[in-house]
Design an enzyme around this catalytic site. Structure first.
Site, PDB file in Angstrom:
ATOM      1  N   GLN A 351      32.501 -47.201 -27.799  1.00 14.01           N
ATOM      2  CA  GLN A 351      32.224 -48.087 -28.925  1.00 14.01           C
ATOM      3  C   GLN A 351      32.969 -47.630 -30.172  1.00 14.01           C
ATOM      4  OE1 GLN A 351      27.738 -49.253 -28.796  1.00 14.01           O
ATOM      5  NE2 GLN A 351      27.897 -47.317 -27.671  1.00 14.01           N
ATOM      6  N   ASP A 354      38.300 -44.904 -33.128  1.00  8.70           N
ATOM      7  CA  ASP A 354      39.154 -43.825 -33.631  1.00  8.70           C
ATOM      8  C   ASP A 354      40.306 -43.455 -32.702  1.00  8.70           C
ATOM      9  OD1 ASP A 354      37.882 -42.264 -31.601  1.00  8.70           O
ATOM     10  OD2 ASP A 354      36.258 -41.790 -32.997  1.00  8.70           O
ATOM     11  N   HIS A 369      35.140 -52.147 -29.011  1.00  9.53           N
ATOM     12  CA  HIS A 369      35.312 -52.715 -30.352  1.00  9.53           C
ATOM     13  C   HIS A 369      36.742 -52.610 -30.843  1.00  9.53           C
ATOM     14  CE1 HIS A 369      30.798 -51.600 -30.746  1.00  9.53           C
ATOM     15  NE2 HIS A 369      30.954 -52.793 -30.202  1.00  9.53           N
ATOM     16  N   GLU A 472      18.643 -37.819 -30.195  1.00  7.67           N
ATOM     17  CA  GLU A 472      17.291 -38.339 -30.049  1.00  7.67           C
ATOM     18  C   GLU A 472      17.271 -39.371 -28.935  1.00  7.67           C
ATOM     19  OE1 GLU A 472      19.809 -40.569 -32.455  1.00  7.67           O
ATOM     20  OE2 GLU A 472      18.815 -38.797 -33.301  1.00  7.67           O
TER      21      GLU A 472
END
Length: 509
Positions: A351, A354, A369, A472
Site C-alpha cells: 500500500q 515510496d 496505490h 497493534e
C-alpha cells in the site's frame, strides 16, 4: 466419469482446484445434429491431426484419475459425440466451455471467432453478447425490433402476441430481459429473454464490426480478458474454526515450509527507512487549512490536484525520494526479497508509494496505490518511467513540469482519492487470495478497502494460515491465526533466528 451401458458422463473441466460440473447424457440422445460452429471447429482440429483424446483433454470432457489414463480413442470419440450432439448442449457448446474456462481463469481452447459464430447462430444480439462477456454495452447504440410478435406487459408477468409492431430497446436488466419502447405506446414494455428467439433484431453494425475485428486477432481471448471490469471483492464469512499459532518459533516454521506466501504490507515496513506512517504523522489537516480546503482528505483528492497541485506536493515533499534523499530498503523489504529468491513468494501487495520494494529488487509486486517511481503529465499524458527529475522538483518545493508539452504538470503515478485502483490489483487479489498457502500482513492498519478484505478472502478460500506482524492488533479477531506484536524489522529479526537464511548477505544490516 466412467462408461455405463446406457449412458455416459461428461465432465468439464477436471483440473486442480476446479469444481467439476457433471452432466449425465443418455446414449439415446446422441442423434446427429446440424453442423454447429463447435462441431466445425472440432472437425477442423481432427483434420489437422488432433486425436479425440487430445480434444477431450482440451475442452475438459474428460475422465478423472485412473479412468483418464485408461481412456481409449474410441471412448474419447464417443464422449465428444455425446457432448456435441446432446440437444441441451449442441447449440451452446462453446458457451458452456467458455463459462467453465472463465471459472478456472483460463482461455477457451477454440478461437474467439468460433464462439462468436455460435452466438450469431443462436440469434443473440450484440448487447447480449457483450453482457454475456461481462462488458456493459454503450447506451448510445440502439437496437431496433423490426418484427415483433409479442407485446403488452407492464409488470413482466404477461405477454400477448401482436404483429408488426416496431420499437427500440431501452435497456436490459440483470436477468437479460429487455425494456422496449414501442412506437405509438407511451409506456415501455418488458420482454423476456426467453422470447428473444421469436424476434428479429436489426442492429447498428458498429458493435458487430468491433466484435468481428476482435475475432480476427490471434490473442482475442486475452484482449477480451483485459477489457473486463475488475471483480468486486466483498467481506467473506469468518472461518468456523480458527486454529491459533503461538509464538515466533511456530510462525517461523510455518513461513519456512510455505511455498505460496502472499504478503500484504503497509507504511509500517518503511518506518525504519526514515519515513513516517500515514496515520501517525498526518499533516494534511494543517495543509488543508493553509490552502482553504474543507478537510485533510481534500489535499490528496484528484479534483483538488487538477485545480491546484500545490497542497498535495507540499504533503509529499518530505517523503518523496530524490537525488539528495536516497532511501534504502529495510530489513523487512530484504526479507521479502529473500522469500522471492527462494521461490516462496506468491505476490507482494504494498500500500506504500515510496518504491522501496523496487529498490529491494522485489519483482512479484503489486503497488496498490501506485508509485513515486514513475510520473505522467496530466495535460498530454506523456509518461516518464524514471521520475527522478519530477521528484527532485517536488522535494525542492517546486511544481514539476512536463518537458514534452511544456505546460502540463507531472503527476507521480500515485492513486489519489477519486481515482480508481488499478484493475490488475483487483484481479490479482481475487486470484492470489485463493492460491496462497500463507498470508503475511505487515505494518498496516487494514483500514482501506480492498486491502482490508484480504484476510477475509484468504480465510474463505481455504485453510491457509494468516499471520499479522504489527505494533497493534488490527482487523477482526477471526482474521488471523497468529499475531506477532512489534515493529516489522524487530519481528522479522526474531523470525530469522529460527530460520535457515538469517546469515545471508542480503539479510545482514
Amino acid at each position: 466419469v466412467g462408461s455405463r451401458p446406457s449412458s455416459c458422463f461428461i465432465v468439464f473441466p477436471v483440473l486442480p482446484l476446479a469444481m467439476p460440473i457433471i452432466e449425465e447424457i443418455d446414449d439415446g440422445a446422441m442423434e446427429p445434429q446440424a453442423q454447429t460452429p463447435f462441431v466445425t471447429w472440432m472437425l477442423g482440429r481432427r483434420a489437422a491431426g488432433a486425436s479425440a483424446i487430445d480434444l477431450v483433454q482440451e475442452i475438459g470432457v474428460q475422465a478423472a484419475g485412473a479412468e483418464a489414463e485408461r481412456l481409449s480413442e474410441a471412448d474419447a470419440e464417443h464422449r465428444l459425440r455425446a457432448f456435441a450432439s446432446h440437444p441441451q448442449i449442441c447449440l451452446k457448446a462453446c458457451e458452456v466451455i467458455r463459462v467453465q474456462c472463465l471459472k478456472l481463469r483460463k482461455s477457451p481452447p477454440f478461437p474467439f471467432a468460433v464462439w462468436l459464430d455460435e452466438q450469431r447462430a443462436s440469434n443473440k444480439t450484440s448487447t447480449q453478447v457483450l453482457r454475456g462477456l461481462g462488458l456493459t454495452p454503450s447506451s448510445t447504440v440502439e437496437e431496433t425490433v423490426t418484427v415483433l410478435q409479442e407485446l403488452e406487459s407492464g409488470n413482466k408477468e404477461r405477454i400477448q402476441l401482436k404483429q408488426g409492431v416496431h420499437g427500440r430497446v431501452h435497456r436490459y436488466d440483470d436477468e437479460g430481459d429487455a425494456l422496449i419502447e414501442f412506437d405509438g405506446i407511451s409506456k415501455p414494455q418488458w420482454l423476456f429473454q426467453r422470447d428473444f428467439p421469436k424476434l428479429k433484431f436489426s442492429e447498428a453494425d458498429s458493435r458487430w464490426d468491433g466484435l468481428r475485428k476482435l475475432a480476427a486477432e490471434a490473442n482475442a481471448w486475452e484482449i477480451m480478458a483485459s477489457m473486463l471490469p475488475p471483480p468486486k471483492l466483498h467481506e467473506q464469512p469468518a472461518r468456523s474454526t480458527v486454529e491459533r499459532i503461538e509464538g515466533v518459533a511456530a510462525a517461523a516454521q510455518l513461513i519456512a515450509k510455505s511455498r505460496r506466501v502472499l504478503v500484504l504490507a503497509g507504511a509500517g515496513i518503511s518506518v525504519a527507512c526514515g519515513l513516517p506512517t500515514y496515520r501517525d504523522h498526518d499533516v494534511r489537516p494543517a495543509i488543508a487549512e493553509e490552502f482553504g480546503l474543507e478537510s485533510g482528505d481534500h489535499v490528496s483528492d484528484i479534483e483538488t490536484f487538477r485545480k491546484d497541485p500545490r497542497p498535495w506536493f507540499k504533503w509529499i515533499k518530505n517523503i518523496v525520494p530524490s537525488t539528495d534523499r536516497v532511501l534504502q530498503p529495510s530489513l523487512t523489504h530484504r526479507f521479502i526479497k529473500s522469500l522471492e529468491e527462494r521461490g516462496q513468494l506468491l505476490r507482494m501487495y504494498t500500500q506504500n508509494i515510496d518504491a522501496l520494494e523496487r529498490s529491494a529488487g522485489i519483482t512479484r509486486l503489486m503497488e496498490c496505490h501506485g508509485s513515486l517511481a514513475t510520473a505522467t503529465c496530466i495535460h498530454c499524458s506523456e509518461q516518464v518511467l524514471d521520475a527522478t527529475q519530477a521528484n527532485n522538483s517536488i522535494a525542492a518545493g517546486e511544481i514539476p513540469r512536463c518537458t514534452s508539452c511544456g505546460v502540463g504538470v507531472m503527476k507521480p503515478d500515485v492513486v489519489l482519492f477519486g481515482e480508481p485502483m488499478p484493475s490488475a490489483v483487483m484481479r490479482g487479489l481475487a486470484e492470489d487470495t485463493e492460491a496462497a498457502d500463507l498470508l503475511l500482513v505487515l505494518g498496516t492498519s487494514l483500514s482501506v478497502a480492498p486491502c482490508s478484505l484480504v484476510p477475509s478472502l484468504v480465510g474463505a478460500a481455504g485453510n491457509a494460515p494468516r499471520i499479522l506482524i504489527n505494533r497493534e492488533k488490527v482487523g477482526k479477531e477471526s482474521d488471523f491465526e497468529c499475531f506477532l506484536p512489534g515493529s516489522s524489522d524487530d519481528v522479522v529479526q526474531s523470525l530469522l533466528t529460527h530460520m535457515n537464511f538469517g546469515n545471508e548477505p542480503t539479510m545482514v544490516d
